[in-house]
Design an enzyme around this catalytic site. Sequence first.
Site, PDB file in Angstrom:
ATOM      1  CE  LYS A  27     -13.317  -7.482  25.594  1.00  0.00           C
ATOM      2  NZ  LYS A  27     -14.346  -6.492  25.263  1.00  0.00           N
ATOM      3  NE  ARG A  96     -15.947  -4.621  29.733  1.00  0.00           N
ATOM      4  CZ  ARG A  96     -14.873  -3.879  29.500  1.00  0.00           C
ATOM      5  NH1 ARG A  96     -13.970  -4.290  28.668  1.00  0.00           N
ATOM      6  NH2 ARG A  96     -14.722  -2.734  30.117  1.00  0.00           N
ATOM      7  N   GLY A 105     -14.291  -1.739  19.240  1.00  0.00           N
ATOM      8  CA  GLY A 105     -15.395  -0.801  19.055  1.00  0.00           C
ATOM      9  C   GLY A 105     -16.566  -1.383  18.298  1.00  0.00           C
ATOM     10  CG  MET A 107     -18.720  -7.138  19.086  1.00  0.00           C
ATOM     11  SD  MET A 107     -20.132  -7.277  17.999  1.00  0.00           S
ATOM     12  CE  MET A 107     -20.237  -9.006  17.935  1.00  0.00           C
ATOM     13  NE  ARG A 340      -7.651  -5.503  22.584  1.00  0.00           N
ATOM     14  CZ  ARG A 340      -8.751  -4.809  22.378  1.00  0.00           C
ATOM     15  NH1 ARG A 340      -9.894  -5.414  22.263  1.00  0.00           N
ATOM     16  NH2 ARG A 340      -8.727  -3.501  22.286  1.00  0.00           N
ATOM     17  CG  HIS A 455     -13.355   4.194  17.252  1.00  0.00           C
ATOM     18  ND1 HIS A 455     -13.543   4.710  15.989  1.00  0.00           N
ATOM     19  CD2 HIS A 455     -13.777   2.913  17.194  1.00  0.00           C
ATOM     20  CE1 HIS A 455     -14.076   3.783  15.204  1.00  0.00           C
ATOM     21  NE2 HIS A 455     -14.232   2.679  15.916  1.00  0.00           N
ATOM     22  NE  ARG A 617       5.238  -6.229 -21.865  1.00  0.00           N
ATOM     23  CZ  ARG A 617       4.175  -5.926 -21.125  1.00  0.00           C
ATOM     24  NH1 ARG A 617       3.506  -6.890 -20.517  1.00  0.00           N
ATOM     25  NH2 ARG A 617       3.799  -4.683 -20.961  1.00  0.00           N
ATOM     26  CD  GLU A 744       0.618 -11.099 -21.725  1.00  0.00           C
ATOM     27  OE1 GLU A 744       0.286 -10.346 -20.798  1.00  0.00           O
ATOM     28  OE2 GLU A 744       1.416 -10.751 -22.614  1.00  0.00           O
ATOM     29  CB  SER A 763       7.182 -13.940 -17.339  1.00  0.00           C
ATOM     30  OG  SER A 763       6.779 -13.077 -16.319  1.00  0.00           O
ATOM     31  CB  THR A 766      -1.542 -13.134 -13.199  1.00  0.00           C
ATOM     32  OG1 THR A 766      -0.693 -12.171 -12.589  1.00  0.00           O
ATOM     33  CG2 THR A 766      -0.928 -14.517 -13.090  1.00  0.00           C
ATOM     34  CB  CYS A 830       5.812 -10.015 -14.490  1.00  0.00           C
ATOM     35  SG  CYS A 830       5.135 -10.328 -16.115  1.00  0.00           S
ATOM     36  CE1 TYR A 850      10.110 -13.421 -12.597  1.00  0.00           C
ATOM     37  CE2 TYR A 850      11.464 -15.296 -13.236  1.00  0.00           C
ATOM     38  CZ  TYR A 850      10.691 -14.208 -13.581  1.00  0.00           C
ATOM     39  OH  TYR A 850      10.491 -13.874 -14.897  1.00  0.00           O
TER      40      TYR A 850
HETATM   41  C1  PEP Z   1       0.099  -8.990 -17.369  1.00  0.00           C
HETATM   42  O1  PEP Z   1      -0.709  -9.052 -18.280  1.00  0.00           O
HETATM   43  O2  PEP Z   1      -0.024  -9.607 -16.305  1.00  0.00           O
HETATM   44  C2  PEP Z   1       1.294  -8.128 -17.498  1.00  0.00           C
HETATM   45  C3  PEP Z   1       2.222  -8.115 -16.580  1.00  0.00           C
HETATM   46  O3  PEP Z   1       1.351  -7.294 -18.554  1.00  0.00           O
HETATM   47  P1  PEP Z   1       0.573  -5.893 -18.656  1.00  0.00           P
HETATM   48  O4  PEP Z   1      -0.016  -5.609 -17.333  1.00  0.00           O
HETATM   49  O5  PEP Z   1       1.586  -4.900 -19.085  1.00  0.00           O
HETATM   50  O6  PEP Z   1      -0.430  -6.209 -19.715  1.00  0.00           O
HETATM   51 MG    MG Z   2      -0.077  -8.333 -20.243  1.00  0.00          MG
END
Ligand code: PEP
Ligand code: MG
Length: 890
Positions: A27, A96, A105, A107, A340, A455, A617, A744, A763, A766, A830, A850
């Site tokens: 501000k 202000r 909203g 402050m 702003r 608000h 898979r 994994e 792949s 995660t 994935c 990817y």
């Molecule tokens: C993973 O483990 O990240 C995965 C994609 O497989 P799932 O979620 O099916 O175990």
């Molecule tokens: Mg998995």
Amino acid sequence: MSSQYVYFFGAGHTEGDGKMKELLGGKGAGLAEMARIGVPVPPGFTITTEVCRLYLRGQSYPDGLREQVAAAIERLEAATAKTFGGGEQPLLVSVRSGAKFSMPGMMDTILNLGLNDTTVQALAAASGNERFAWDSYRRFVQMYGDVVLSVPGARFEELIEARKHDRGVKEDTDLSADDLRELTGAFKDVVREHTGDEFPADPQDQLWGAIQAVFRSWDTPRAKAYRKVNGIPDDLGTAVNVCSMVFGNMGDDSATGVCFTRDPSTGEREFYGEFLVNAQGEDVVAGIRDPLPIARMCEVMPEAYGELLDAQAKLESHFRDAQDLEFTVERGHLYMLQTRTAKRTGRAAVRMAVEMVDEGMISIDEAVLRVAPAQLDQLLHPTIDPAAEVRVLTTALPASPGAVSGKVVFNPDVAAEQGLHEEVILVRRETSPEDFHGMVVAQGILTARGGMTSHAAVVARGMGKCCVAGAGDIEMDEARGRFTVGGVTVHEGEWITLDGSTGRVILGQVPTVEAELSDNFRRLMEWADQFRTLKVRTNADTPHDSQVARKFGAEGIGLCRTEHMFFEGDRIDAVREMILAGNPTGRAVAEAKLLPMQREDFEGIFRAMDGLPVTIRLLDPPLHEFLPHGDSEIKHLARKTGIPAAVLRTRVDAHHEANPMLGHRGCRLGITYPDITWMQAQAIFEAAVNVAREGVTVCPEIMVPLVSTRAELTQQRHIIDQVAEEVFDHAGLSVSYMVGTMIELPRAALTADEIARDAQFFSFGTNDLTQTTFGLSRDDAGRFLPQYVEQGIIPDDPFQTLDVGGVGKLVEMASRLGRGVRADLKLGICGEHGGDPRSIEFFHATGLNYVSCSPYRVPIARLAAAHAALNDPRLKEPKMVEKPEMAAAS
Ligand code: PEP
Ligand code: MG
């Protein structure tokens, strides 16, 4: 010499500028910049964020601050020819807050500071309007009492309501000067009762009390909650802006308003906003009176409106972005109080970015960076199915798009609780920052009062949450847990649906349809695609999901979880038969039933993904997940398979696992039941050959799950290659394919160089890699992880945003080890993180080929990948792209 803690602006003495947001807050920097470029602002000064940080650390002000504030007040007196705390023309100021990032909203603001029993008389004389003077005074005592002295605001409201009732009037504006004088006295009594002290009469005390309150408000729970949700660091602090007051409530030639240089909901290039004649600042935002559309100002005060149009055009082109403005007209003179960057919906962000490129205002890479990937979520949200029969209760303001259903909840605390495990709609008269925690978890927000800049509307748009505002027909009766509208009474816990695009409030739950993608959206995404280096695939298990994802720009399938196909229709019976057969022959019978179904699924997916890679898979989950548990289900299966129920019960029990996520699953299934791998591979290759004959280009990539040693992969790969050879021989036709594995498990990451000898691609799963690295079950972590995040033990939920320091290290190492052995090893991800913008930045930096995510997140991932490339210092010269012609995009 102490440092400079106070920056003056306006009246030809501006010391700061628009770039100093860190020190002056958004501000303060905006006011300084407006003053510099000749937009009319009331003169004032900004106390820096540094003072806030010092104050909060030591609970005292730095040396020299008081002197600098006193000098700035003197300069203000000279600039306005008024006197602070006395004289014939008393100087009143607003105080202000203003942090680097706007926190709407969050402050607190004090107006009309400087009034007391003496100066109010002078103000009455100078303005020639006694009612105005007393109205200003009672507002000041009310705001100061509430914000600085922590007197519950409701105490003042009750007194106003009682007075209106006594006088038999409806509006505040119907109260006379005498009423307001008496109310001011009553307010001061309330303050004395509550605090044990007199209301401060000395304007210097008032000023320092307000300054302190602004600094303290940085650390209130609601400010902290807002910062947390919006990722704003806690150590920035807020500036304090002290500004000479201008009055929008000096009669019919005065007004106040809030406006946007473009429509913040649709993005249309149209001056947009609301104003109130003869009103003061907070009246518009608080939604207490219904404001008028800004275009009507042209009829009421054409000259000021003309100046406002010029100012908004100047500000937008100066800042090269849509602005959110506050202004006041005092006796025909326009003053801008704030500028702003306008918060906007995802739809508006896309439209503004694309149109600003066409207008030559910004470049294509700026346009791509202007839209936050998460904002696209709103564009992709479903809308109400036009074919659905709906019972519309009322239509109000379409404050923030989307279509959501939920159970009615009136109390934000209840919403915050209940919203964690079911869908709720928070229904309020109007919202305030205290409601924020309930708004965050609710599916949508419905308010009975307030405009498009109230608000509720501003906050919901910022969060991308559906909101319908200002439903004036609704009669709220929170005490009895219900509201009534058009003769229908809706009780707490009943379902309603909000249509944030049209403002409809609908009784019950209503079906929705997928979003239509606009031309602007398509153009922006095409631009984004030119910058990104990461490919974006999708996680899809059906031909329909594959088609949806392809429409959103998916460049292949990164994960087809074959087990999801097993739950469709009565297939589950054949799956159960396969698992419980008890011997290879019995299994073969069941597999023979499954084979054609799987083949047909794969054919559909291959067709939908013609020309693009499809990663399939092999079966992953523990077998017990498919099994019946209740007696009636077991009896049903016994009838279907001819196996006695008692035998089935024993076999089902034999599959029971206490720790299912790390048990008999993944490639361990294929190793103990090689015929399942055989059947799935056969279905894949036969489908591939069949569709190849139709002229479809197929690129199957067969993926082995949950590998932890190279030998597991070698064994599974051997089966897959053998099946391929047989199917191709039999068909007299072959298609090229790849075999790879998921990474994994930590051991797989640690031995990625060995595994890569048998894998053509990795792949990263995660989801599993996160749970196995942390040693926490992804199914049970919900019970305690939120507390970990709340206490700052971990910065984010690691199942949403990749834990770069731990899991990320494994991803990075496995990538390096794998590519060291096989330079052309294809790398993808994935897990759920494939659709998370912050994680995508990491995957880009790690050099993955990817990311793969759910269909609706594909555009988000595309844009996030473009942001990652544009912000990558290694790609020093991002490809500058020619501005495409409009025609080329249509
Ligand atoms: C993973 O483990 O990240 C995965 C994609 O497989 P799932 O979620 O099916 O175990
Ligand atoms: Mg998995």
